[in-house]
Design a protein around this motif. Structure first.
Motif, PDB file in Angstrom:
ATOM      1  N   ARG A  63      64.639 -10.408  50.755  1.00  0.00           N
ATOM      2  CA  ARG A  63      65.316 -11.885  51.048  1.00  0.00           C
ATOM      3  C   ARG A  63      66.596 -11.562  51.636  1.00  0.00           C
ATOM      4  NH1 ARG A  63      60.094 -12.106  49.833  1.00  0.00           N
ATOM      5  NH2 ARG A  63      59.343 -13.498  48.300  1.00  0.00           N
ATOM      6  N   ASN A  64      67.052 -12.645  52.333  1.00  0.00           N
ATOM      7  CA  ASN A  64      68.626 -12.656  52.694  1.00  0.00           C
ATOM      8  C   ASN A  64      69.383 -12.811  51.825  1.00  0.00           C
ATOM      9  OD1 ASN A  64      67.723 -11.886  55.765  1.00  0.00           O
ATOM     10  ND2 ASN A  64      67.299 -14.154  56.015  1.00  0.00           N
ATOM     11  N   TRP A  65      69.176 -13.485  50.830  1.00  0.00           N
ATOM     12  CA  TRP A  65      69.940 -13.917  49.757  1.00  0.00           C
ATOM     13  C   TRP A  65      70.033 -12.535  48.790  1.00  0.00           C
ATOM     14  CZ3 TRP A  65      68.574 -13.413  44.529  1.00  0.00           C
ATOM     15  CH2 TRP A  65      67.268 -13.632  44.253  1.00  0.00           C
ATOM     16  N   GLY A  73      75.137 -22.889  43.749  1.00  0.00           N
ATOM     17  CA  GLY A  73      75.435 -22.158  45.024  1.00  0.00           C
ATOM     18  C   GLY A  73      74.084 -21.317  45.385  1.00  0.00           C
ATOM     19  N   ARG A  74      72.920 -21.844  44.646  1.00  0.00           N
ATOM     20  CA  ARG A  74      71.451 -21.124  44.914  1.00  0.00           C
ATOM     21  C   ARG A  74      70.609 -21.667  45.532  1.00  0.00           C
ATOM     22  NH1 ARG A  74      71.212 -18.560  38.622  1.00  0.00           N
ATOM     23  NH2 ARG A  74      73.495 -17.646  38.685  1.00  0.00           N
ATOM     24  N   TRP A  75      70.744 -23.004  45.969  1.00  0.00           N
ATOM     25  CA  TRP A  75      69.907 -23.956  46.668  1.00  0.00           C
ATOM     26  C   TRP A  75      69.179 -23.149  47.938  1.00  0.00           C
ATOM     27  CZ3 TRP A  75      66.122 -27.028  45.944  1.00  0.00           C
ATOM     28  CH2 TRP A  75      65.515 -27.683  47.236  1.00  0.00           C
ATOM     29  N   GLU A  76      70.119 -22.403  48.533  1.00  0.00           N
ATOM     30  CA  GLU A  76      69.691 -21.593  50.083  1.00  0.00           C
ATOM     31  C   GLU A  76      68.851 -20.634  49.621  1.00  0.00           C
ATOM     32  OE1 GLU A  76      70.166 -23.097  53.023  1.00  0.00           O
ATOM     33  OE2 GLU A  76      71.073 -24.679  51.928  1.00  0.00           O
ATOM     34  N   TRP A  77      69.107 -19.982  48.356  1.00  0.00           N
ATOM     35  CA  TRP A  77      67.960 -19.024  47.986  1.00  0.00           C
ATOM     36  C   TRP A  77      66.492 -19.466  48.010  1.00  0.00           C
ATOM     37  CZ3 TRP A  77      70.834 -16.263  43.064  1.00  0.00           C
ATOM     38  CH2 TRP A  77      72.075 -15.997  43.633  1.00  0.00           C
ATOM     39  N   ALA A  78      66.789 -20.882  47.122  1.00  0.00           N
ATOM     40  CA  ALA A  78      65.361 -21.321  47.146  1.00  0.00           C
ATOM     41  C   ALA A  78      64.657 -21.736  48.336  1.00  0.00           C
ATOM     42  CB  ALA A  78      65.584 -22.663  46.269  1.00  0.00           C
ATOM     43  N   VAL A  79      65.427 -22.212  49.302  1.00  0.00           N
ATOM     44  CA  VAL A  79      64.860 -22.733  50.511  1.00  0.00           C
ATOM     45  C   VAL A  79      64.441 -21.507  51.240  1.00  0.00           C
ATOM     46  CG1 VAL A  79      65.615 -23.533  52.922  1.00  0.00           C
ATOM     47  CG2 VAL A  79      66.609 -24.686  50.721  1.00  0.00           C
ATOM     48  N   LEU A  92      66.219 -30.009  39.505  1.00  0.00           N
ATOM     49  CA  LEU A  92      66.526 -28.595  39.656  1.00  0.00           C
ATOM     50  C   LEU A  92      67.333 -28.296  40.836  1.00  0.00           C
ATOM     51  CD1 LEU A  92      62.885 -27.401  38.900  1.00  0.00           C
ATOM     52  CD2 LEU A  92      64.721 -27.358  37.204  1.00  0.00           C
ATOM     53  N   ARG A  93      67.001 -29.152  41.796  1.00  0.00           N
ATOM     54  CA  ARG A  93      67.935 -28.888  43.062  1.00  0.00           C
ATOM     55  C   ARG A  93      69.387 -29.200  42.667  1.00  0.00           C
ATOM     56  NH1 ARG A  93      67.261 -30.878  49.443  1.00  0.00           N
ATOM     57  NH2 ARG A  93      69.412 -30.609  50.047  1.00  0.00           N
ATOM     58  N   LEU A 138      64.921 -19.051  39.561  1.00  0.00           N
ATOM     59  CA  LEU A 138      66.291 -18.948  40.433  1.00  0.00           C
ATOM     60  C   LEU A 138      67.345 -19.297  39.534  1.00  0.00           C
ATOM     61  CD1 LEU A 138      65.623 -19.511  44.085  1.00  0.00           C
ATOM     62  CD2 LEU A 138      65.844 -17.317  42.901  1.00  0.00           C
ATOM     63  N   LEU A 139      66.939 -20.276  38.438  1.00  0.00           N
ATOM     64  CA  LEU A 139      68.065 -20.780  37.612  1.00  0.00           C
ATOM     65  C   LEU A 139      68.251 -20.002  36.383  1.00  0.00           C
ATOM     66  CD1 LEU A 139      67.307 -24.752  37.901  1.00  0.00           C
ATOM     67  CD2 LEU A 139      69.503 -23.444  38.490  1.00  0.00           C
ATOM     68  N   GLY A 140      67.082 -19.091  36.273  1.00  0.00           N
ATOM     69  CA  GLY A 140      67.280 -18.133  34.969  1.00  0.00           C
ATOM     70  C   GLY A 140      66.582 -18.801  33.972  1.00  0.00           C
ATOM     71  N   TYR A 141      65.905 -19.820  33.999  1.00  0.00           N
ATOM     72  CA  TYR A 141      65.182 -20.331  32.811  1.00  0.00           C
ATOM     73  C   TYR A 141      64.128 -19.479  32.210  1.00  0.00           C
ATOM     74  CZ  TYR A 141      66.448 -25.204  34.202  1.00  0.00           C
ATOM     75  OH  TYR A 141      66.936 -26.398  34.729  1.00  0.00           O
ATOM     76  N   GLU A 142      64.043 -19.258  30.929  1.00  0.00           N
ATOM     77  CA  GLU A 142      63.118 -18.447  30.282  1.00  0.00           C
ATOM     78  C   GLU A 142      61.553 -18.918  30.264  1.00  0.00           C
ATOM     79  OE1 GLU A 142      64.334 -17.228  26.456  1.00  0.00           O
ATOM     80  OE2 GLU A 142      66.458 -16.284  27.083  1.00  0.00           O
TER      81      GLU A 142
END
Length: 371
Positions: A355-357, A171-177, A163-164, A107-111
């Motif tokens: 997913r909701n996100w 603004g992507r932590w809720e995506w991960a949750v 990472l959190r 979700l962070l876009g790491y390769e």
């Protein structure tokens, strides 16, 4: 690193672990060395302590299962899917309150999302990868293998914190949750597969007679693997099966033309391969396997066009977010949207896989694309 293969030792250790609010967990299995793979090690790390537990000693792991099911304790894993499935299969465990550092990195876009790459990126640690394909069922395990196993959990909690922080900044932590919550539903399930040979990659273009050869050799290899409790690829390779489907050897001379069949395998399995190919070539037409169905979006031109339109929207958002497009919305989600043809974002709720996100991020764009 503490090696645990006795019940009293395990019970005392788990009492200490239960006092921690965050626990890192990993497993090692022997899927690369046996047909009937099993959990061979369980790694558990809390601050200042790394435990490596030997489940092959038939220890009572009930307290560990209770810990995994305790919602007050956060469990951190990396690439949790397989670990969760085999923990459920072998012990019936159903972990909750999970954090997956691989999902965070996606979700962070790491390769590079492997654990070794993440530890090097965030802690300048270089992991020794020489034991990745080791036989974890062997006993005794060399000290260096135990240390290698312990490093898989030693830094996970600290990595999760880093990472959190990055996800929250974006603004992507809720995506991960939301993704972590889905992990709690993972259970082991046996494959209900009448035609397991279709798992082989690259057979879509074969005719029905060639598929019959593939089916016969796949089944033969599987029977040998089961009897020997070895992975099928250690009997002979998928390339050998594909090669046989192309050349269809029916004599010893034909076998010599098979590039993927080694001399040793030719001597050991050649006679049976020839017999099975001959039988497949003699099958009546009605007993040949059908060719695989085309994907529905390839059979329906209008649906295909809608999927392509959705893909452009998805790819644009993925580029803006700097996330792999398959994470933003995989192909099967796009196909479901194309089939549904929603007239509002609310209608996307009818797609369970979405997913909701994902709905919040690109829902309006997808609805507009199919309008």
């Amino acid at each position: 690193m503490i090696w645990i293969d006795q019940q009293p030792q395990l019970d005392r250790a788990l009492e200490r672990v239960a006092e921690s609010r965050v626990v890192a967990v990993d497993t090692e299995a022997d899927s690369l060395h046996s047909y009937f793979d099993k959990v061979c090690l369980i790694q558990i790390s809390v601050p200042g302590e790394d435990l490596v537990v030997d489940p092959l000693r038939k220890l009572d792991l009930g307290r560990f299962g209770d810990l995994l099911g305790n919602r007050d304790i956060t469990k951190v894993l990396h690439g949790a899917d397989y670990d969760l499935r085999i923990l459920n299969r072998d012990f019936g465990f159903t972990p909750v309150n999970l954090v997956d550092t691989m999902i965070c990195s996606q979700l962070l876009g790491y390769e590079a999302i492997g654990l070794a790459a993440l530890l090097e990126r965030h802690f300048a640690l270089k992991l020794d990868k020489s034991h990745q394909r080791a036989d974890w069922a062997q006993r005794p395990l060399p000290r260096e293998m135990l240390e290698y196993a312990a490093t898989d959990t030693r830094h996970l909690a600290d990595l999760a914190d880093k990472l959190r922080a990055e996800l929250e900044a974006l603004g992507r932590w809720e995506w991960a949750v939301e993704e972590f919550a889905r992990l709690e539903t993972i259970r082991w399930a046996e494959r209900d597969d009448d035609e397991p040979f279709r798992r082989l990659k690259g057979i879509g273009g074969f005719d029905r007679r060639s598929l019959a050869v593939i089916r016969a050799l796949y089944g033969f290899r599987d029977r040998l693997a089961r009897a020997a409790d070895r992975p099928p690829f250690k009997i002979f390779s998928n390339d050998t099966i594909i090669d046989a489907a192309k050349t269809k050897p029916q004599t010893d001379e034909d076998l010599a033309k098979m590039k993927a069949l080694s001399p040793g395998h030719r001597q050991r399995f050649g006679r049976e391969i020839v017999r099975l190919v001959r039988e497949a070539m003699a099958l009546p037409e009605e007993r040949l396997p059908e060719r695989g169905e085309s994907k529905p979006w390839l059979r329906d031109r209008e649906l295909d066009e809608r999927v392509n339109a959705l893909k452009k929207v998805r790819d644009r958002f993925a580029a803006e977010l700097k996330i792999d497009p398959s994470i933003v919305a995989p192909r099967h989600v796009l196909a479901a949207v194309a089939a549904l043809q929603p007239k509002s974002v609310a209608e996307l709720d009818a797609i369970p896989a979405m997913r909701n996100w994902q709905k919040r991020v690109l829902g309006e764009g997808l609805v507009s694309a199919v309008a």
